[in-house]
Design a protein around this motif. Structure first.
Motif, PDB file in Angstrom:
ATOM      1  N   ILE A 232     -24.211   9.113  11.352  1.00 26.17           N
ATOM      2  CA  ILE A 232     -23.349  10.249  11.002  1.00 26.17           C
ATOM      3  C   ILE A 232     -24.097  11.345  10.256  1.00 26.17           C
ATOM      4  N   ALA A 233     -25.377  11.122   9.927  1.00 23.49           N
ATOM      5  CA  ALA A 233     -26.152  12.145   9.225  1.00 23.49           C
ATOM      6  C   ALA A 233     -26.983  12.956  10.221  1.00 23.49           C
TER       7      ALA A 233
ATOM      8  N   TYR B   2     -28.711  12.811  15.569  1.00 24.10           N
ATOM      9  CA  TYR B   2     -28.067  12.142  14.441  1.00 24.10           C
ATOM     10  C   TYR B   2     -29.011  11.099  13.844  1.00 24.10           C
ATOM     11  N   LEU B   3     -28.670  10.643  12.642  1.00 25.15           N
ATOM     12  CA  LEU B   3     -29.500   9.673  11.940  1.00 25.15           C
ATOM     13  C   LEU B   3     -28.591   8.696  11.210  1.00 25.15           C
ATOM     14  N   SER B   4     -28.871   7.402  11.356  1.00 30.87           N
ATOM     15  CA  SER B   4     -28.124   6.389  10.615  1.00 30.87           C
ATOM     16  C   SER B   4     -28.561   6.384   9.158  1.00 30.87           C
ATOM     17  N   THR B   5     -27.692   5.869   8.305  1.00 27.25           N
ATOM     18  CA  THR B   5     -27.983   5.800   6.885  1.00 27.25           C
ATOM     19  C   THR B   5     -28.086   4.344   6.439  1.00 27.25           C
ATOM     20  N   HIS B   6     -28.823   4.148   5.360  1.00 26.26           N
ATOM     21  CA  HIS B   6     -29.095   2.816   4.832  1.00 26.26           C
ATOM     22  C   HIS B   6     -27.811   2.184   4.301  1.00 26.26           C
ATOM     23  N   LEU B   7     -27.544   0.951   4.714  1.00 28.37           N
ATOM     24  CA  LEU B   7     -26.395   0.204   4.229  1.00 28.37           C
ATOM     25  C   LEU B   7     -26.824  -0.677   3.056  1.00 28.37           C
TER      26      LEU B   7
END
Length: 453
Positions: free
Chosen positions: A102-103, A315-320
């Motif tokens: 979402i980033a 888009y880029l995923s974010t750290h969970l």
């Protein structure tokens, strides 16, 4: 089969497909789909332009899955804040993370951080009515640059060029309509690094650019190059051929004199955003195709006067929290969906699917096959996950009511499937009153009130 309890974190297509496949492959499985927003469907609801009703048809299929008895929707639950991984392990045999991407992927050119330079994901979230973004958007630029060669770039260009009143047949939220009515954009320039056979537009998206009578689509001849690799792609791929044919039609068409224009510039790479206190222009460098689909820079520069820049470069995923993450490529390290620790060993009971597994590429068909691979890995691991008569470890509190009680005790206002259906019906009623299919509710507090009835 022994009953198993699985948590899926993320209620977009990837997570819902994983829940669907898992419960069909293992009749003893029950799945809770945990979502941080009060509404399901992920980017299908919050990443698709409102004037794309055909794409949103997928929601009907996702709705049928979430309505099944063995699958439960738990909305307004933020993983990492409302519940953590060690807590999930108390209630579930395994967790599948499907949180997507979402980033915005960064674009490293001078001036990209000037006021007036925006990420595509942020703008898309605004016009899609996301509850966690500002209600207003600055739309005072008369000339705009969109950097990117995918469908998101086309969506942004179309939303900026198309008059707001033409959106009144859609589910567009009132604050978005009000913002677009004040939009001053007249020229929207889309810049792609490579040629017509390499861009990632879909044929339908590209054709839709010209559906508004208020918009002329102008393809500039400079950079309209098709190299050997492009010719091969055209001959073997129908989609590529349709895209090139559509671009050729735009290239050859005479402008109608429409008040708004979308310009498509090929073989132009961004090198600098001009400006001191805000965006004043974009410098691009001409590229030249090398015959293998790649392009080299030529040292030939062009300056375009714009007052806003949108970067739609992915888009880029974010750290969970508590989950390993590869920051270099923006995914959770995994082997066929099994989460891998930093030393390459599998993290017991942790799995991934969707964009956070493979990166933000592929369409719905890829998402289904991706979920099937992850579910197959999970089912193959069951012997090591399940509690049985021999006392192997399993969830401490497997009852379906336990996680709801835990969240309520922590003050989390969970939106159940019944709650979402109440909110869904309210949005549909708002639409009916206005002669539309639905009007989206934006503020989170109002979404929660409507879900609570």
């Amino acid at each position: 089969m022994r009953e198993i309890r699985i948590a899926v974190v993320g209620a977009g297509p990837a997570g819902i497909y994983a829940a669907d496949i898992l419960t069909r492959e293992h009749p003893g499985a029950t799945v809770d789909v945990i979502e941080r927003l009060p509404a399901p469907y992920g980017l299908v609801r919050y990443g698709v332009a409102p004037d794309h009703p055909r794409i949103k048809e997928i929601i009907k299929a996702l709705h049928r899955v979430l309505g099944r008895d063995e699958i439960r929707f738990l909305g307004n639950v933020d993983y990492g804040t409302d519940i953590k991984l060690d807590e999930l392990r108390r209630f579930y045999d395994a967790v599948i993370f499907a949180t997507g991407a979402i980033a915005d992927r960064p674009l490293d050119v001078p001036g990209i951080d000037l006021p007036g330079s925006h990420g595509a994901a942020d703008f898309v979230s605004w016009y899609a009515g996301h509850p966690d973004v500002p209600r207003t958007w600055p739309l005072d630029a008369e000339s705009v640059a969109v950097i990117g060669a995918g469908n998101v770039a086309l969506d942004i260009a179309r939303m900026l060029a198309k008059p707001a009143d033409e959106q009144l047949t859609t589910e567009i939220a009132q604050n978005v309509y009000d913002g677009l009515r004040a939009n001053r954009a007249r020229d929207v320039h889309v810049f792609a690094r490579r040629g017509p056979a390499q861009i990632k537009f879909s044929p339908m998206e590209l054709r839709e650019l010209s559906h508004s009578p208020s918009v002329d689509v102008i393809v500039h001849p400079e950079g309209f190059e098709i190299d050997e690799a492009g010719q091969q792609a055209i001959s073997r791929n129908k989609g590529t051929r349709l895209v090139v044919d559509t671009l050729l039609k735009y290239l050859e068409a005479e402008p109608t004199g429409a008040p708004n224009r979308i310009h498509i510039h090929l073989c132009q790479a961004p090198v600098r955003v001009h400006g001191t206190e805000r965006v004043e222009g974009l410098r691009t460098e001409r590229t030249e195709l090398q015959g293998d689909g790649t392009a080299r820079r030529t040292g030939e520069f062009t300056d375009t006067d714009v007052q806003a820049v949108y970067r739609a470069v992915g888009y880029l995923s974010t750290h969970l929290p508590d989950v390993p993450f590869d920051h270099g490529v923006g995914v959770v390290p995994n082997d066929a969906g099994r989460v891998l620790d930093l030393d390459g060993t599998a993290v017991p009971g942790a799995y991934v699917t969707g964009w956070i597994k493979r990166g933000p590429v592929g369409l719905i068909g890829h998402t289904k096959s991706d979920a099937a691979e992850t579910v197959a890995s999970l089912l193959a691991d069951l012997d090591g996950l399940l509690a049985d008569l021999d006392g192997l470890p399993g969830p401490e509190m497997p009852a379906r009511s336990a996680v709801i009680q835990h969240l309520a005790a922590g003050g989390t206002e969970v939106v159940t499937w019944d709650g979402w259906q109440r909110l869904d019906a309210h949005e549909a009623a708002l639409g009916t009153a206005a002669g539309r299919e639905r009007i989206k509710v934006v503020p989170r507090d109002e979404m929660l009130r409507r879900a609570a009835g």
